[in-house]
Design a protein around this motif. Structure first.
Motif, mmCIF file in Angstrom:
data_model
loop_
_atom_site.group_PDB
_atom_site.id
_atom_site.type_symbol
_atom_site.label_atom_id
_atom_site.label_comp_id
_atom_site.label_asym_id
_atom_site.label_seq_id
_atom_site.Cartn_x
_atom_site.Cartn_y
_atom_site.Cartn_z
ATOM 1 N N UNK A 128 -1.872 -3.566 5.711
ATOM 2 C CA UNK A 128 -1.100 -2.409 5.667
ATOM 3 C C UNK A 128 0.395 -2.809 5.848
ATOM 4 N N UNK A 129 0.852 -3.523 6.604
ATOM 5 C CA UNK A 129 2.265 -4.162 6.567
ATOM 6 C C UNK A 129 2.925 -4.540 5.173
ATOM 7 N N UNK A 130 2.114 -5.493 4.649
ATOM 8 C CA UNK A 130 2.576 -5.862 3.300
ATOM 9 C C UNK A 130 2.714 -4.696 2.273
ATOM 10 N N UNK A 131 1.761 -3.641 2.421
ATOM 11 C CA UNK A 131 1.873 -2.535 1.460
ATOM 12 C C UNK A 131 2.996 -1.532 1.847
ATOM 13 N N UNK A 132 3.413 -1.245 3.263
ATOM 14 C CA UNK A 132 4.465 -0.804 3.596
ATOM 15 C C UNK A 132 5.771 -1.509 3.160
ATOM 16 N N UNK A 133 5.703 -2.851 3.402
ATOM 17 C CA UNK A 133 7.144 -3.662 2.823
ATOM 18 C C UNK A 133 7.152 -3.415 1.326
ATOM 19 N N UNK A 134 6.239 -3.714 0.670
ATOM 20 C CA UNK A 134 6.242 -3.350 -0.655
ATOM 21 C C UNK A 134 6.936 -2.295 -1.155
ATOM 22 N N UNK A 135 6.421 -1.107 -0.664
ATOM 23 C CA UNK A 135 6.773 0.353 -1.047
ATOM 24 C C UNK A 135 8.396 0.595 -0.594
ATOM 25 N N UNK A 136 8.709 0.084 0.482
ATOM 26 C CA UNK A 136 10.121 0.114 0.632
ATOM 27 C C UNK A 136 10.862 -0.664 -0.125
ATOM 28 N N UNK A 137 10.528 -1.651 -0.611
ATOM 29 C CA UNK A 137 11.080 -2.504 -1.700
ATOM 30 C C UNK A 137 11.107 -1.715 -3.062
ATOM 31 N N UNK A 138 10.052 -1.287 -3.400
ATOM 32 C CA UNK A 138 9.913 -0.414 -4.736
ATOM 33 C C UNK A 138 11.028 0.823 -4.620
ATOM 34 N N UNK A 139 11.045 1.424 -3.741
ATOM 35 C CA UNK A 139 11.892 2.605 -3.729
ATOM 36 C C UNK A 139 13.307 2.365 -3.603
ATOM 37 N N UNK A 140 13.679 0.938 -3.156
ATOM 38 C CA UNK A 140 15.011 0.612 -3.273
ATOM 39 C C UNK A 140 15.660 1.051 -2.078
ATOM 40 N N UNK A 141 14.997 1.329 -0.998
ATOM 41 C CA UNK A 141 15.602 1.822 0.244
ATOM 42 C C UNK A 141 15.737 0.858 1.439
ATOM 43 N N UNK A 142 15.583 -0.279 0.873
ATOM 44 C CA UNK A 142 15.649 -1.320 1.967
ATOM 45 C C UNK A 142 17.111 -1.329 2.700
ATOM 46 N N UNK A 143 18.262 -0.784 2.211
ATOM 47 C CA UNK A 143 19.452 -0.807 3.104
ATOM 48 C C UNK A 143 19.246 0.246 3.989
ATOM 49 N N UNK A 277 18.109 -8.538 -2.711
ATOM 50 C CA UNK A 277 17.324 -8.024 -1.679
ATOM 51 C C UNK A 277 16.331 -7.120 -1.866
ATOM 52 N N UNK A 278 16.158 -6.031 -2.859
ATOM 53 C CA UNK A 278 14.938 -5.639 -3.210
ATOM 54 C C UNK A 278 14.055 -6.476 -3.720
ATOM 55 N N UNK A 279 14.368 -7.162 -4.617
ATOM 56 C CA UNK A 279 13.154 -8.219 -5.125
ATOM 57 C C UNK A 279 12.727 -8.894 -4.202
ATOM 58 N N UNK A 280 13.423 -9.537 -3.126
ATOM 59 C CA UNK A 280 13.171 -10.461 -1.840
ATOM 60 C C UNK A 280 11.857 -9.540 -1.146
ATOM 61 N N UNK A 281 12.198 -8.180 -0.905
ATOM 62 C CA UNK A 281 11.554 -7.410 -0.331
ATOM 63 C C UNK A 281 10.170 -7.091 -0.902
ATOM 64 N N UNK A 282 10.310 -6.973 -2.122
ATOM 65 C CA UNK A 282 9.044 -6.665 -2.750
ATOM 66 C C UNK A 282 8.024 -7.725 -2.874
ATOM 67 N N UNK A 283 8.627 -8.740 -3.064
ATOM 68 C CA UNK A 283 7.839 -10.209 -3.323
ATOM 69 C C UNK A 283 7.323 -10.581 -1.766
ATOM 70 N N UNK A 284 8.097 -10.118 -0.797
ATOM 71 C CA UNK A 284 7.350 -10.318 0.734
ATOM 72 C C UNK A 284 6.347 -9.458 0.915
ATOM 73 N N UNK A 285 6.397 -8.444 0.646
ATOM 74 C CA UNK A 285 5.571 -7.376 0.749
ATOM 75 C C UNK A 285 4.087 -7.775 -0.042
ATOM 76 N N UNK A 286 4.284 -8.042 -1.528
ATOM 77 C CA UNK A 286 3.215 -8.379 -2.106
ATOM 78 C C UNK A 286 2.467 -9.590 -1.483
ATOM 79 N N UNK A 287 3.290 -10.659 -1.289
ATOM 80 C CA UNK A 287 2.662 -11.821 -0.771
ATOM 81 C C UNK A 287 1.958 -11.772 0.768
ATOM 82 N N UNK A 298 2.756 -11.999 7.987
ATOM 83 C CA UNK A 298 3.654 -11.611 7.011
ATOM 84 C C UNK A 298 4.516 -12.582 6.507
ATOM 85 N N UNK A 299 4.737 -12.631 5.013
ATOM 86 C CA UNK A 299 5.810 -13.528 4.683
ATOM 87 C C UNK A 299 7.194 -12.988 4.891
ATOM 88 N N UNK A 300 8.216 -13.875 4.617
ATOM 89 C CA UNK A 300 9.689 -13.261 4.608
ATOM 90 C C UNK A 300 10.528 -14.252 4.264
#
Length: 423
Positions: A128-143, A277-287, A298-300
């Motif tokens: 679930x953590x990975x899914x949440x990180x991916x969602x945040x990355x996809x929405x572009x709300x990392x900042x 930053x967004x690509x890194x976040x999405x990659x960390x979430x998917x992985x 979790x990956x980071x």
């Protein structure tokens, strides 16, 4: 424009929310031309760092949850092989060092939770953590996520989670001085001089001296009946429980996005890179979702490892150090059972001392960031709650530390919130 010139350019503007690479993927021939001795050494040093103290932290967390050797081997397979592959892909595509590893604060947090959560529940939280990180990355709300929580309060939580590892160093010195004292002495001797630090990173020197101390004292106790050296990763089914979700998902996501990725991005920016930053976040979430199937945390984006990869050399060629790190990481992961057997044969004082020293700098930085300027009362409350071993509603202390710290700061440190918004 030549291919050589394009390697120094930052990633192009985003398509949607994912940053574009700076150009076409480099051909293998060009990658080989960019390799050099400096980048090879930096990659090797980065791998040795990751395979010493941080692995000791995984073993310590696994011991808290009474995980089997097979489960530990699968965990180490996941964090090395999967993140090694991700490192190679992203570093090659974006032409900069983007070394991925695993969240050390998250590993410590998991170790403290395994006293009352089952392993399948923890795996469900990983997924679930990975899914949440991916969602945040996809929405572009990392900042926005990075800015949502006051950094001092987050770092106070990290300090509270890390603290017992530092205390374990002292306990090891008292309990097994023949092993622990040489490790501690060599670590601080190497730490004391810049030339010595460049020649031998302190944690690596401490690891090597500790291994010698173990051999001299006859404390090495290999387990009998080891079946194989080659990895046989175990696919493990998650179990979803509300208490695990509440206790682990938000703190894990915060440590990945705010603490770990934030640190890695800052290190790369100081070195002149502009990480996506967004690509890194999405990659960390998917992985992270993929890694959860193998029982891996979790990956980071790895701050200390990337710092080693950019320590020297030409900026446009430093991605080859990350490729070296990634290749070697896959090799370590493929031989995870042998590596785990070797580490488990070491005395407990070796694991506790090396793991604690590996976190000592992070603990120091966490205290400095938590109590340096603003939100100090909220940070203090967060720290106290985080070290309290509070288990309210079957949810661990780190989560309640964040809640309590933010609440106290909102009540008594509103000027700090206003100053942060104004800034």
């Amino acid at each position: 424009m030549s291919e050589s010139a394009t390697t120094t350019h930052p990633p192009s503007p985003m398509v949607g929310m994912i940053e574009r690479p700076p150009g076409p993927v480099l051909r293998p021939r060009r990658v080989l031309q960019d390799f050099g001795g400096t980048y090879l050494v930096n990659g090797v040093v980065g791998l040795i760092f990751s395979a010493s103290g941080p692995v000791a932290i995984i073993l310590a967390a696994g011991a808290a949850g009474h995980l089997s050797a097979a489960q530990l081997s699968s965990w180490i397979f996941g964090v090395f092989v999967l993140n090694g592959i991700l490192t190679m892909i992203t570093s090659w595509v974006y032409r900069m060092p983007l070394a991925f590893a695993w969240t050390i604060p998250g590993t410590v947090l998991v170790g403290s939770s395994l006293g009352h959560l089952s392993w399948p529940e923890v795996l469900g939280a990983f997924l679930v953590t990975g899914a949440l990180i991916t969602l945040i990355g996809v929405t572009g709300q990392v900042g926005h996520v990075m800015a949502a929580l006051p950094q001092p309060i987050v770092m106070a939580m990290v300090a509270g989670v890390f603290l017992h590892f530092g205390v374990d160093i002292v306990k090891s010195v008292g309990g097994d001085p023949a092993i622990a004292i040489p490790i501690v002495v060599v670590f601080f001797v190497l730490q004391s001089h810049a030339v010595l630090r460049r020649w031998m990173p302190p944690i690596i020197g401490a690891f090597l001296v500790g291994a010698i101390a173990v051999a001299v004292t006859g404390s090495f106790q290999p387990q009998s009946g080891s079946t194989t050296w080659f990895a046989a990763p175990v696919l493990q089914a998650p179990e979803f429980s509300l208490r695990a979700m509440l206790e682990l998902v938000v703190p894990l996501a915060i440590t990945v996005i705010v603490v770990q990725n934030g640190q890695g991005v800052a290190i790369l920016q100081v070195a002149g890179h502009r990480p996506p930053v967004n690509a890194v976040t999405i990659a960390a979430g998917v992985w992270s979702m993929l890694a959860s199937a193998f029982g891996a945390v979790s990956s980071c984006l790895a701050g200390p490892t990337n710092a080693l990869l950019v320590a020297s050399g030409e900026r446009q060629r430093q991605y080859t150090a990350a490729l070296t790190f990634g290749i070697l990481a896959v090799g370590v992961g493929l031989f995870a059972p042998a590596f785990v057997d070797l580490m488990l044969a070491m005395p407990a004082a070796f694991i506790a001392t090396v793991g604690g020293l590996a976190l000592l700098g992070a603990l120091q930085n966490a205290f400095r960031a938590a109590f340096e300027a603003r939100f100090t009362m909220g940070a203090l409350v967060t720290f106290l709650v985080s070290i309290s071993e509070l288990d309210f509603l079957n949810i661990g202390a780190a989560f309640w530390g964040l809640i309590a710290g933010v609440a106290v700061s909102f009540l008594v440190e509103r000027d700090d919130f206003r100053a942060r918004r104004a800034g």
